[in-house]
Enzyme design. Sequence first.
Site: not given
Ligand code: 5GP
Length: 145
Positions: A37, A101, A107-109
Amino acid sequence: MSLDGAYDDGNIFAKIVRGEIPSVTVWEDDQVLAFMDVFPQSKGHVLVISKTSKARNLLDAEAKTLGRLIGAVQKTARAVRAALKPDGLVVTQFNGAPAGQTVFHLHFHIIPRWDGVPLGRHGEGMADTDALKALAAQIADRLER
Ligand code: 5GP
């Protein structure tokens, strides 16, 4: 974006899968990609996605995709644990904007936690690419074969 809607091929993770924008890979196979991330909430924050599914969230996903993904999450989490020795590990997954989101490709963190170290804010503070590469190499080195 609510839980309803069409998958957008222009989302940032779709671009990463297609190699249109850079990312730091931990490991991948023909189905799954684990990558760092870029706005990590802790040291070693890894994302795990399907390279083939067009599921936006957990509710959209095919059972087969979920099976592959959760296995990949476990494999990655074990490597994160072995490499970075955290005191705990958070696995999260958000469905819909009101749930947190921001990228609408399932996706999973995997977020390692250490006693007494507060969690960074979600999606805040861009990491240094070389530091991410070093962490990814450390984690990849501890993958079970
Ligand atoms: P969400 O909030 O949708 O669960 O998580 C999206 C995740 O993607 C966030 O933790 C954010 O930091 C990560 N993220 C957003 N843009 C990018 C990117 O361009 N590259 C990477 N590697 N991670 C990203």
